[in-house]
Design a protein around this motif. Sequence first.
Motif, mmCIF file in Angstrom:
data_model
loop_
_atom_site.group_PDB
_atom_site.id
_atom_site.type_symbol
_atom_site.label_atom_id
_atom_site.label_comp_id
_atom_site.label_asym_id
_atom_site.label_seq_id
_atom_site.Cartn_x
_atom_site.Cartn_y
_atom_site.Cartn_z
ATOM 1 N N ALA A 135 -8.888 24.017 -8.511
ATOM 2 C CA ALA A 135 -9.824 23.655 -7.446
ATOM 3 C C ALA A 135 -10.847 24.771 -7.253
ATOM 4 O O ALA A 135 -12.040 24.506 -7.032
ATOM 5 C CB ALA A 135 -9.061 23.378 -6.148
ATOM 6 N N ASP B 92 -11.725 26.813 -9.566
ATOM 7 C CA ASP B 92 -12.441 26.905 -10.831
ATOM 8 C C ASP B 92 -13.535 25.844 -10.971
ATOM 9 O O ASP B 92 -14.479 26.022 -11.733
ATOM 10 C CB ASP B 92 -11.429 26.753 -11.976
ATOM 11 C CG ASP B 92 -11.800 27.614 -13.168
ATOM 12 O OD1 ASP B 92 -12.502 28.629 -12.964
ATOM 13 O OD2 ASP B 92 -11.392 27.274 -14.277
ATOM 14 N N MET B 93 -13.381 24.746 -10.239
ATOM 15 C CA MET B 93 -14.325 23.638 -10.364
ATOM 16 C C MET B 93 -15.759 24.075 -10.100
ATOM 17 O O MET B 93 -16.684 23.590 -10.752
ATOM 18 C CB MET B 93 -13.988 22.538 -9.346
ATOM 19 C CG MET B 93 -12.963 21.547 -9.803
ATOM 20 S SD MET B 93 -13.011 20.060 -8.790
ATOM 21 C CE MET B 93 -12.971 20.702 -7.118
ATOM 22 N N SER B 94 -15.929 24.957 -9.134
ATOM 23 C CA SER B 94 -17.276 25.349 -8.725
ATOM 24 C C SER B 94 -17.756 26.622 -9.402
ATOM 25 O O SER B 94 -18.845 27.115 -9.097
ATOM 26 C CB SER B 94 -17.318 25.556 -7.202
ATOM 27 O OG SER B 94 -16.849 24.395 -6.555
ATOM 28 N N ALA B 95 -16.937 27.174 -10.302
ATOM 29 C CA ALA B 95 -17.299 28.448 -10.930
ATOM 30 C C ALA B 95 -18.211 28.230 -12.128
ATOM 31 O O ALA B 95 -17.981 27.307 -12.919
ATOM 32 C CB ALA B 95 -16.026 29.181 -11.352
#
Lengths: 211, 211
Positions: free
Chosen positions: A200, A202-205
């Motif tokens: 979760a 990591d999704m926006s990284a």
Amino acid sequence: MRLGLIGSCGYDATVSRWLPDSHARLEDAALELFAERGFDAVSTTEIAQRAGLSKATFFRYFHDKPEVLFWGQDLLADTFRQAIAGAPSDASPLQLVGAAVLAADGIFDADRHRHAALRARLIASSASLGERAARKRAVLAAAMTDALRARNVADGTADLTGMVGAAIYGAAYERWAASPVYRSFADLAQHEFDLTVLAAADMSARPRASR
Amino acid sequence: MRLGLIGSCGYDATVSRWLPDSHARLEDAALELFAERGFDAVSTTEIAQRAGLSKATFFRYFHDKPEVLFWGQDLLADTFRQAIAGAPSDASPLQLVGAAVLAADGIFDADRHRHAALRARLIASSASLGERAARKRAVLAAAMTDALRARNVADGTADLTGMVGAAIYGAAYERWAASPVYRSFADLAQHEFDLTVLAAADMSARPRASR
DNA sequence: CATCTTCATGAGACTTGGTCTCATCGGGTC
DNA sequence: GACCCGATGAGACCAAGTCTCATGAAGATG
């Protein structure tokens, strides 16, 4: 070893002139036949015959043929709901669905594990069974979403988190079913939960520059 | 106004002794009848008759009865895949699926909007159609997950983000279909994407002390 | 003991989704 | 003209699922 409860209507195994546990006998017969020849190649008439019953009786106990493989899901949704409703008040939405999935541990006992691999194999082999499975998972996601809303989680967050919860459950169940020996469901669920927390974030990284 | 392309095999409308566009005629006939009496109360024989064709021909064009409502989904999955494959290299996984959903804008034109509300109503009315819809959404999620993996997104992150992408698409489509007038799909998709970004951050947040 | 009610079941007709085979027939090709 | 191609129709056929009616034992009631 086998539940005396049927999906919707509770019944007690009345010892009568008929052999008891028609439901269990039908399920056993169906699983045997499915294991031998696959889901599509077995007719409901045949299942009923092997169980010593008639086709009409088969459809009294199971709403349709796939339901032999899927009954009991309501229990799971209820377990999720109750776990979310009863969790500590300072938990984040993600922690709430994590707790819900962990609470399913009691359902997945050694007896249920015996047929889990067969079930998984059958579901993977048939498009129509895949549809049923997808729907059942959507129902579980909706159950979690509802329980989250009941705790004043915002609509959008509840929607998303319910789906994530269903994904955690799905991944944990898949591994549990695939394991050749019986393992604790809770351990697997905890592991999937931890992975999902990381994912979760990591999704926006932004991706790291490749190597 | 209507595509000359059929799901798997392309064909050109050969002007011959038969009326052209059997596929379109069957679909039109089916939607008319479904609108009048609902999905279950219409038989495939009846659909074929209204289209001036036989039942056998119906099943040549549609693999099964529900497929009248669902065909064309492959195109959507391909669109998602291509959008993810072609996006800028510094995009986060969440931004990738956002771009994928936005890319579906070209598919949802005014013509498709005309029947969208009917479709949604029918799907909501039947359990078996709900199963098919759930499965189709899972396929879209898997398509996005695959495309993410192909860009070296980690497995767990790709799984989760693919599902989130499918959720964004589902929510956007639902609103688009429900709108009485035609609206740009991209606008709705962008809005759902923004909401989901917020919701994703909110998933891990502890609840504020309630008032 | 006799009768009545209950209820899980059997028997089987019936509808419909879906498959399959074979015949048809116009169009294009050589 | 002989040939093949391909979309179609006709209809047999199988299985899922529904429905109605009959059955007969268990248990209750008298």
